[in-house]
Design a protein around this motif. Structure first.
Motif, PDB file in Angstrom:
ATOM      1  N   ASP A  21       0.811  -1.220   0.000  1.00 34.94           N
ATOM      2  CA  ASP A  21       0.000   0.000   0.000  1.00 34.94           C
ATOM      3  C   ASP A  21       0.843   1.269   0.000  1.00 34.94           C
ATOM      4  O   ASP A  21       0.297   2.368   0.120  1.00 34.94           O
ATOM      5  N   GLY A  22       2.171   1.110  -0.101  1.00 32.82           N
ATOM      6  CA  GLY A  22       3.035   2.279  -0.191  1.00 32.82           C
ATOM      7  C   GLY A  22       3.509   2.841   1.124  1.00 32.82           C
ATOM      8  O   GLY A  22       4.189   3.869   1.148  1.00 32.82           O
ATOM      9  N   TYR A  35       7.828   3.723  13.449  1.00 31.26           N
ATOM     10  CA  TYR A  35       7.900   5.105  13.000  1.00 31.26           C
ATOM     11  C   TYR A  35       7.717   5.114  11.494  1.00 31.26           C
ATOM     12  O   TYR A  35       8.395   4.367  10.771  1.00 31.26           O
ATOM     13  N   ASP A  36       6.794   5.937  11.000  1.00 31.36           N
ATOM     14  CA  ASP A  36       6.517   6.006   9.575  1.00 31.36           C
ATOM     15  C   ASP A  36       7.446   7.007   8.886  1.00 31.36           C
ATOM     16  O   ASP A  36       7.595   8.157   9.348  1.00 31.36           O
ATOM     17  N   LEU A  37       8.031   6.578   7.780  1.00 31.48           N
ATOM     18  CA  LEU A  37       8.794   7.456   6.901  1.00 31.48           C
ATOM     19  C   LEU A  37       7.872   7.926   5.777  1.00 31.48           C
ATOM     20  O   LEU A  37       6.756   7.420   5.630  1.00 31.48           O
ATOM     21  N   PRO A  38       8.279   8.910   4.969  1.00 35.57           N
ATOM     22  CA  PRO A  38       7.424   9.347   3.860  1.00 35.57           C
ATOM     23  C   PRO A  38       7.037   8.172   2.965  1.00 35.57           C
ATOM     24  O   PRO A  38       7.850   7.281   2.709  1.00 35.57           O
ATOM     25  N   PRO A  39       5.806   8.133   2.475  1.00 36.03           N
ATOM     26  CA  PRO A  39       5.346   6.990   1.676  1.00 36.03           C
ATOM     27  C   PRO A  39       5.986   6.923   0.297  1.00 36.03           C
ATOM     28  O   PRO A  39       6.597   7.894  -0.174  1.00 36.03           O
ATOM     29  N   LEU A  40       5.816   5.772  -0.351  1.00 34.46           N
ATOM     30  CA  LEU A  40       6.350   5.561  -1.691  1.00 34.46           C
ATOM     31  C   LEU A  40       5.861   6.626  -2.668  1.00 34.46           C
ATOM     32  O   LEU A  40       6.596   7.040  -3.565  1.00 34.46           O
ATOM     33  N   SER A  41       4.632   7.052  -2.508  1.00 35.70           N
ATOM     34  CA  SER A  41       4.030   7.995  -3.449  1.00 35.70           C
ATOM     35  C   SER A  41       4.719   9.349  -3.465  1.00 35.70           C
ATOM     36  O   SER A  41       4.507  10.134  -4.394  1.00 35.70           O
ATOM     37  N   TYR A  49      -0.479   9.579  -7.761  1.00 33.61           N
ATOM     38  CA  TYR A  49      -0.828   8.318  -7.113  1.00 33.61           C
ATOM     39  C   TYR A  49      -2.341   8.238  -6.980  1.00 33.61           C
ATOM     40  O   TYR A  49      -2.978   9.152  -6.455  1.00 33.61           O
ATOM     41  N   HIS A  50      -2.918   7.143  -7.508  1.00 35.63           N
ATOM     42  CA  HIS A  50      -4.359   6.947  -7.484  1.00 35.63           C
ATOM     43  C   HIS A  50      -4.678   5.589  -6.861  1.00 35.63           C
ATOM     44  O   HIS A  50      -4.908   4.606  -7.576  1.00 35.63           O
ATOM     45  N   PRO A  51      -4.690   5.499  -5.535  1.00 40.27           N
ATOM     46  CA  PRO A  51      -4.923   4.210  -4.879  1.00 40.27           C
ATOM     47  C   PRO A  51      -6.288   3.627  -5.173  1.00 40.27           C
ATOM     48  O   PRO A  51      -6.487   2.405  -5.063  1.00 40.27           O
ATOM     49  N   GLU A  52      -7.231   4.463  -5.579  1.00 39.37           N
ATOM     50  CA  GLU A  52      -8.576   3.956  -5.834  1.00 39.37           C
ATOM     51  C   GLU A  52      -8.658   3.115  -7.115  1.00 39.37           C
ATOM     52  O   GLU A  52      -9.616   2.353  -7.308  1.00 39.37           O
ATOM     53  N   LEU A  53      -7.656   3.217  -7.994  1.00 43.24           N
ATOM     54  CA  LEU A  53      -7.695   2.475  -9.252  1.00 43.24           C
ATOM     55  C   LEU A  53      -7.434   0.984  -9.056  1.00 43.24           C
ATOM     56  O   LEU A  53      -7.960   0.159  -9.778  1.00 43.24           O
ATOM     57  N   LYS A  54      -6.550   0.641  -8.107  1.00 50.04           N
ATOM     58  CA  LYS A  54      -6.240  -0.750  -7.772  1.00 50.04           C
ATOM     59  C   LYS A  54      -5.571  -1.521  -8.912  1.00 50.04           C
ATOM     60  O   LYS A  54      -5.447  -2.731  -8.858  1.00 50.04           O
ATOM     61  N   VAL A  55      -5.175  -0.845  -9.971  1.00 49.78           N
ATOM     62  CA  VAL A  55      -4.476  -1.529 -11.073  1.00 49.78           C
ATOM     63  C   VAL A  55      -3.160  -0.804 -11.351  1.00 49.78           C
ATOM     64  O   VAL A  55      -2.109  -1.226 -10.924  1.00 49.78           O
ATOM     65  N   GLU A  56      -3.229   0.297 -12.067  1.00 42.02           N
ATOM     66  CA  GLU A  56      -2.037   1.095 -12.354  1.00 42.02           C
ATOM     67  C   GLU A  56      -2.151   2.396 -11.572  1.00 42.02           C
ATOM     68  O   GLU A  56      -2.622   3.418 -12.069  1.00 42.02           O
ATOM     69  N   GLU A  57      -1.731   2.341 -10.311  1.00 41.43           N
ATOM     70  CA  GLU A  57      -1.985   3.444  -9.395  1.00 41.43           C
ATOM     71  C   GLU A  57      -0.989   4.590  -9.503  1.00 41.43           C
ATOM     72  O   GLU A  57      -1.299   5.729  -9.164  1.00 41.43           O
ATOM     73  N   TYR A  58       0.247   4.311  -9.962  1.00 37.88           N
ATOM     74  CA  TYR A  58       1.313   5.308  -9.936  1.00 37.88           C
ATOM     75  C   TYR A  58       1.595   5.862 -11.334  1.00 37.88           C
ATOM     76  O   TYR A  58       1.664   5.112 -12.311  1.00 37.88           O
ATOM     77  N   THR A  59       1.768   7.179 -11.408  1.00 37.26           N
ATOM     78  CA  THR A  59       2.262   7.814 -12.625  1.00 37.26           C
ATOM     79  C   THR A  59       3.700   8.231 -12.364  1.00 37.26           C
ATOM     80  O   THR A  59       3.978   8.970 -11.417  1.00 37.26           O
ATOM     81  N   SER A  68      15.238  13.892 -22.611  1.00 36.09           N
ATOM     82  CA  SER A  68      13.806  14.161 -22.559  1.00 36.09           C
ATOM     83  C   SER A  68      13.112  13.193 -21.602  1.00 36.09           C
ATOM     84  O   SER A  68      13.681  12.168 -21.219  1.00 36.09           O
ATOM     85  N   THR A  69      11.902  13.528 -21.210  1.00 41.30           N
ATOM     86  CA  THR A  69      11.158  12.703 -20.260  1.00 41.30           C
ATOM     87  C   THR A  69       9.763  12.389 -20.794  1.00 41.30           C
ATOM     88  O   THR A  69       9.242  13.075 -21.681  1.00 41.30           O
ATOM     89  N   TYR A  70       9.168  11.351 -20.245  1.00 46.64           N
ATOM     90  CA  TYR A  70       7.785  11.007 -20.541  1.00 46.64           C
ATOM     91  C   TYR A  70       7.202  10.303 -19.322  1.00 46.64           C
ATOM     92  O   TYR A  70       7.940   9.895 -18.412  1.00 46.64           O
ATOM     93  N   THR A  71       5.903  10.187 -19.238  1.00 48.48           N
ATOM     94  CA  THR A  71       5.264   9.552 -18.092  1.00 48.48           C
ATOM     95  C   THR A  71       4.610   8.240 -18.492  1.00 48.48           C
ATOM     96  O   THR A  71       4.141   8.082 -19.620  1.00 48.48           O
ATOM     97  N   THR A  72       4.588   7.304 -17.557  1.00 47.09           N
ATOM     98  CA  THR A  72       3.914   6.029 -17.755  1.00 47.09           C
ATOM     99  C   THR A  72       3.174   5.650 -16.476  1.00 47.09           C
ATOM    100  O   THR A  72       3.431   6.204 -15.406  1.00 47.09           O
ATOM    101  N   LEU A  73       2.260   4.698 -16.593  1.00 47.08           N
ATOM    102  CA  LEU A  73       1.529   4.194 -15.448  1.00 47.08           C
ATOM    103  C   LEU A  73       2.140   2.883 -14.993  1.00 47.08           C
ATOM    104  O   LEU A  73       2.560   2.063 -15.818  1.00 47.08           O
ATOM    105  N   GLU A  74       2.219   2.668 -13.680  1.00 49.97           N
ATOM    106  CA  GLU A  74       2.812   1.463 -13.125  1.00 49.97           C
ATOM    107  C   GLU A  74       1.920   0.894 -12.027  1.00 49.97           C
ATOM    108  O   GLU A  74       1.270   1.624 -11.280  1.00 49.97           O
ATOM    109  N   ARG A  75       1.928  -0.428 -11.920  1.00 47.58           N
ATOM    110  CA  ARG A  75       1.198  -1.107 -10.857  1.00 47.58           C
ATOM    111  C   ARG A  75       1.899  -0.905  -9.523  1.00 47.58           C
ATOM    112  O   ARG A  75       3.114  -0.749  -9.462  1.00 47.58           O
ATOM    113  N   ARG A  76       1.128  -0.951  -8.458  1.00 46.10           N
ATOM    114  CA  ARG A  76       1.709  -0.746  -7.137  1.00 46.10           C
ATOM    115  C   ARG A  76       2.669  -1.865  -6.761  1.00 46.10           C
ATOM    116  O   ARG A  76       3.635  -1.641  -6.038  1.00 46.10           O
TER     117      ARG A  76
END
Length: 207
Positions: A21-22, A35-41, A49-59, A68-76
């Protein structure tokens, strides 16, 4: 550890883990303190970060060879495995504690301090990233070792400086060579090289 928990470090009696869950957490098995450290997101190059998607939550941001850069979606599950690879702390939780994390596909270095809510990239001003294998706190400084056996010494207020090129073992059969830091009981900083020797065994591959 549970199946949905990955251990990412062990320092000063604390175990450091990431969950599916990150959540990034320090846990002391002797005192049951946590002790909690900053989350993965909040890791560098994760832009959404879209935890409600439950599939590809991270951009995430990816880099091309031309800069150059580009964005992709990744599973948690993928982000949990590759985004915070190793975490080390400078002390037990206190106002002086600092935390290092080797993160991402390019094995860069991020940091946070006690009470921070996000990770900060060490190399925001660097044009090229450093592919690291290990990092450690030693005598008030940060030391890091990259995949080409270059040793670095730096802190959060000064420029990165290459100290030396660590000699590689002269063995033509080495196919896997992992280097990491250890500190011995005398207080010396040592580099350990763990490698796999691959030798052909007559008859194994014969038809």
């Amino acid at each position: 550890m549970q199946n949905n928990i990955l251990l990412r470090g062990s320092c000063f009696g604390w175990l450091i883990s990431t969950s599916i869950d990150g959540v990034v957490q320090m846990f002391n098995p002797l005192t049951n303190a946590s002790y909690d450290l900053p989350p993965l997101s909040t890791s560098p190059t994760i832009v959404d970060y879209h935890p409600e998607l439950k599939v590809e939550e991270y951009t995430i941001i990816r880099f091309e060879f031309d800069g150059s850069t580009y964005t992709t979606l990744e599973r948690r599950s993928s982000i949990q495995k590759i985004w915070l690879i190793k975490i080390v702390i400078s002390s037990s939780p206190s106002e002086d504690m600092m935390v290092l994390a080797i993160y991402g596909e390019y094995k860069c270095l991020a940091w946070c301090k006690f009470g921070d809510t996000k990770w900060t990239d060490f190399f925001t001003s660097e044009k090229f990233k450093i592919v690291l294998q290990d990092a450690i706190f030693y005598e008030g400084k940060v030391y890091a070792l990259n995949c080409n056996s270059q040793l670095y010494k730096f802190d959060v207020t000064t420029s990165i400086r290459v100290i030396t090129q660590v000699p590689k073992p002269n063995d033509p059969y080495i196919t896997v060579n992992i280097r990491y830091f250890v500190q011995n009981i005398e207080g010396d900083l040592l580099m350990v090289s763990r490698f796999l020797n691959h030798h052909e065994v007559p008859g194994i591959d014969d038809p």
